[in-house]
Design an enzyme around this catalytic site. Structure first.
Site, PDB file in Angstrom:
ATOM      1  N   LYS A 212       1.934  -6.206 -14.968  1.00 22.06           N
ATOM      2  CA  LYS A 212       1.368  -6.060 -13.620  1.00 22.06           C
ATOM      3  C   LYS A 212       0.565  -7.309 -13.260  1.00 22.06           C
ATOM      4  CE  LYS A 212      -1.863  -3.122 -11.030  1.00 22.06           C
ATOM      5  NZ  LYS A 212      -2.992  -4.078 -10.960  1.00 22.06           N
ATOM      6  N   SER A 234       1.731  -7.860  -7.753  1.00 20.69           N
ATOM      7  CA  SER A 234       0.375  -7.407  -7.446  1.00 20.69           C
ATOM      8  C   SER A 234      -0.610  -8.550  -7.538  1.00 20.69           C
ATOM      9  CB  SER A 234      -0.046  -6.304  -8.441  1.00 20.69           C
ATOM     10  OG  SER A 234      -1.399  -5.945  -8.271  1.00 20.69           O
ATOM     11  N   HIS A 236      -3.830  -7.596  -7.728  1.00 18.27           N
ATOM     12  CA  HIS A 236      -4.956  -6.765  -8.156  1.00 18.27           C
ATOM     13  C   HIS A 236      -5.767  -6.286  -6.949  1.00 18.27           C
ATOM     14  CE1 HIS A 236      -6.774  -5.650 -12.083  1.00 18.27           C
ATOM     15  NE2 HIS A 236      -7.834  -5.384 -11.359  1.00 18.27           N
ATOM     16  N   ARG A 239      -8.692  -8.398  -5.698  1.00 16.50           N
ATOM     17  CA  ARG A 239      -9.971  -8.259  -6.389  1.00 16.50           C
ATOM     18  C   ARG A 239     -10.204  -9.305  -7.475  1.00 16.50           C
ATOM     19  NH1 ARG A 239     -12.697  -3.705  -5.839  1.00 16.50           N
ATOM     20  NH2 ARG A 239     -13.263  -3.479  -8.043  1.00 16.50           N
ATOM     21  N   GLY A 268      -0.395  -3.220  -2.862  1.00 13.04           N
ATOM     22  CA  GLY A 268      -1.077  -4.120  -1.950  1.00 13.04           C
ATOM     23  C   GLY A 268      -0.884  -3.799  -0.486  1.00 13.04           C
ATOM     24  N   GLY A 269      -1.846  -3.104   0.109  1.00  9.20           N
ATOM     25  CA  GLY A 269      -1.858  -2.885   1.552  1.00  9.20           C
ATOM     26  C   GLY A 269      -1.009  -1.750   2.063  1.00  9.20           C
ATOM     27  N   ARG A 271      -0.257   1.691   3.390  1.00  8.75           N
ATOM     28  CA  ARG A 271      -1.127   2.665   4.041  1.00  8.75           C
ATOM     29  C   ARG A 271      -0.360   3.813   4.696  1.00  8.75           C
ATOM     30  NH1 ARG A 271      -3.707   0.314   1.068  1.00  8.75           N
ATOM     31  NH2 ARG A 271      -5.615  -0.914   1.376  1.00  8.75           N
ATOM     32  N   GLY A 290      -3.282   2.365  -4.170  1.00  4.73           N
ATOM     33  CA  GLY A 290      -4.590   2.454  -4.801  1.00  4.73           C
ATOM     34  C   GLY A 290      -5.671   3.084  -3.947  1.00  4.73           C
ATOM     35  N   ARG A 291      -6.334   2.291  -3.116  1.00  5.90           N
ATOM     36  CA  ARG A 291      -7.532   2.747  -2.408  1.00  5.90           C
ATOM     37  C   ARG A 291      -7.340   4.038  -1.606  1.00  5.90           C
ATOM     38  NH1 ARG A 291      -7.552  -2.958  -2.251  1.00  5.90           N
ATOM     39  NH2 ARG A 291      -9.466  -3.937  -3.043  1.00  5.90           N
TER      40      ARG A 291
END
Length: 353
Positions: A212, A234, A236, A239, A268-269, A271, A290-291
């Site tokens: 990754k 990725s 990350h 970050r 990554g991004g 949504r 992720g988020r």
């Protein structure tokens, strides 16, 4: 339940570490690392979202795709759709401390088990971070990829053995964690890996190994020649390197060279389910989120995560109907116009990871 409710609850439960923005784009939390933001100016995180918004899809409704197939297969495991929650840890330092490491890992693992998805577990400076994911896998039996930080070779191999005993379907190493200052300051060995080190790690297990943090064709080639069975395109989540390219911008070139040779994941991004379709059409075999998943967990626990991921699945299904996409094994062409990229989805693909 809706996303506004999840965002509101998450903002409270995460002690405002995450603002629960309507559009999770990295602007409000720029530079907040530890925390949920992107490093430095936050541009790495922000550009992931911004670049993906510039990717457009052709609207097509005169075709025979009435019931697209969103299911897939990842390392021999049938999954209901090709989305995985990202390997995330650091509940106290990054997410406000509402959950213990195990509580968070258990929420994600159970949600994946119920939705028939693959779970990914994380590693970090505190041993509890790695152990929490392992325990969640043992307790649920969910198909999983266990990610390990780029520690010393001996320690990585030791952790791979733990993952094998837990029943993991694959193991991964987030090589983009090579410069994590928190781990370096705590005296833990993390760093880049050369080809000999990669081969030693990969040859130590019969499980597929995923690297990754691959952002160039050159490093995808190194991963492939070292024996990796998969990569994650990725940065990350923006970050680790402030000036990193957006993942969707480098994905097509990597996929052009290595599709069907290795499993290609991307994060990554992402949504929405439409974003999932974009990434699949750009060359990914599966997409990592992720988020938004962390927000959903903090806003509604297992039900919140399930709601979010089901919503992604519904959006993906609808977008496939509206683009004439029969299944998730996509063949496409890319055209550039102005600052945008247009994806033209073509005939059915056949590749499964």
């Amino acid at each position: 339940m809706n996303y506004d409710e999840l965002r509101k609850n998450a903002r409270i439960n995460m002690n405002n570490v995450c603002r629960g923005c309507k559009r999770c784009d990295g602007i409000a939390c720029a530079g907040e690392v530890p925390g949920i933001g992107g490093v430095g100016s936050g541009e790495g995180f922000i550009e992931n979202v911004r670049a993906l918004s510039r990717v457009k899809l052709e609207l097509k409704t005169l075709h025979n795709v009435k019931k697209p197939d969103i299911s897939s297969e990842i390392f021999g495991e049938n999954v209901s759709f090709p989305v995985l929650p990202a390997p995330m840890a650091g509940m106290k330092s990054n997410f406000g401390g509402y959950f213990t490491e195990y509580e968070f890992a258990s929420i994600l693992a159970n949600a994946c088990k119920e939705l028939r998805l693959m779970y990914t577990s994380a590693d970090g400076p505190d041993p509890n971070m790695f152990n929490a994911g392992i325990e969640a896998i043992k307790n649920t039996g969910v198909p999983s990829i266990v990610f390990i930080k780029p520690r010393g070779v001996k320690e990585v191999i030791e952790k791979i053995k733990v993952a094998e005993e837990a029943g993991a379907k694959a193991v991964g190493m987030d090589v983009d964690g090579a410069g994590l200052i928190l781990m370096v300051r705590s005296g833990q060995e993390v760093g880049p890996k050369n080809t000999d080190e990669l081969k030693e790690i990969i040859s130590s297990t019969s499980l597929p190994v995923v690297l990754k943090g691959i952002m160039t064709v050159e490093e995808a080639k190194i991963a492939y020649e070292s024996g990796a069975k998969g990569i994650v395109v990725s940065n990350h989540g923006g970050r680790v390197l402030e000036a990193a390219m957006a993942t969707c911008d480098v994905l097509p070139e990597i996929a052009e060279k290595f599709k069907r040779k290795m499993a290609i994941f991307v994060d990554g991004g992402v949504r929405s389910g439409v974003d999932v379709l974009k990434m699949l059409a750009l060359g990914a075999d599966a997409v990592i989120v992720g988020r938004p998943v962390a927000i959903a967990a903090h806003g509604g626990r297992i039900d919140g995560v399930k709601w979010l991921l089901k919503n992604y699945a519904d959006e993906l299904y609808q977008a496939m109907i509206l683009t004439g996409t029969p299944d998730v094994h996509i063949n496409s062409e890319i055209e550039c116009f102005g600052n945008n990229i247009l994806i033209k989805i073509k005939e059915r693909g056949t590749w499964r990871v």
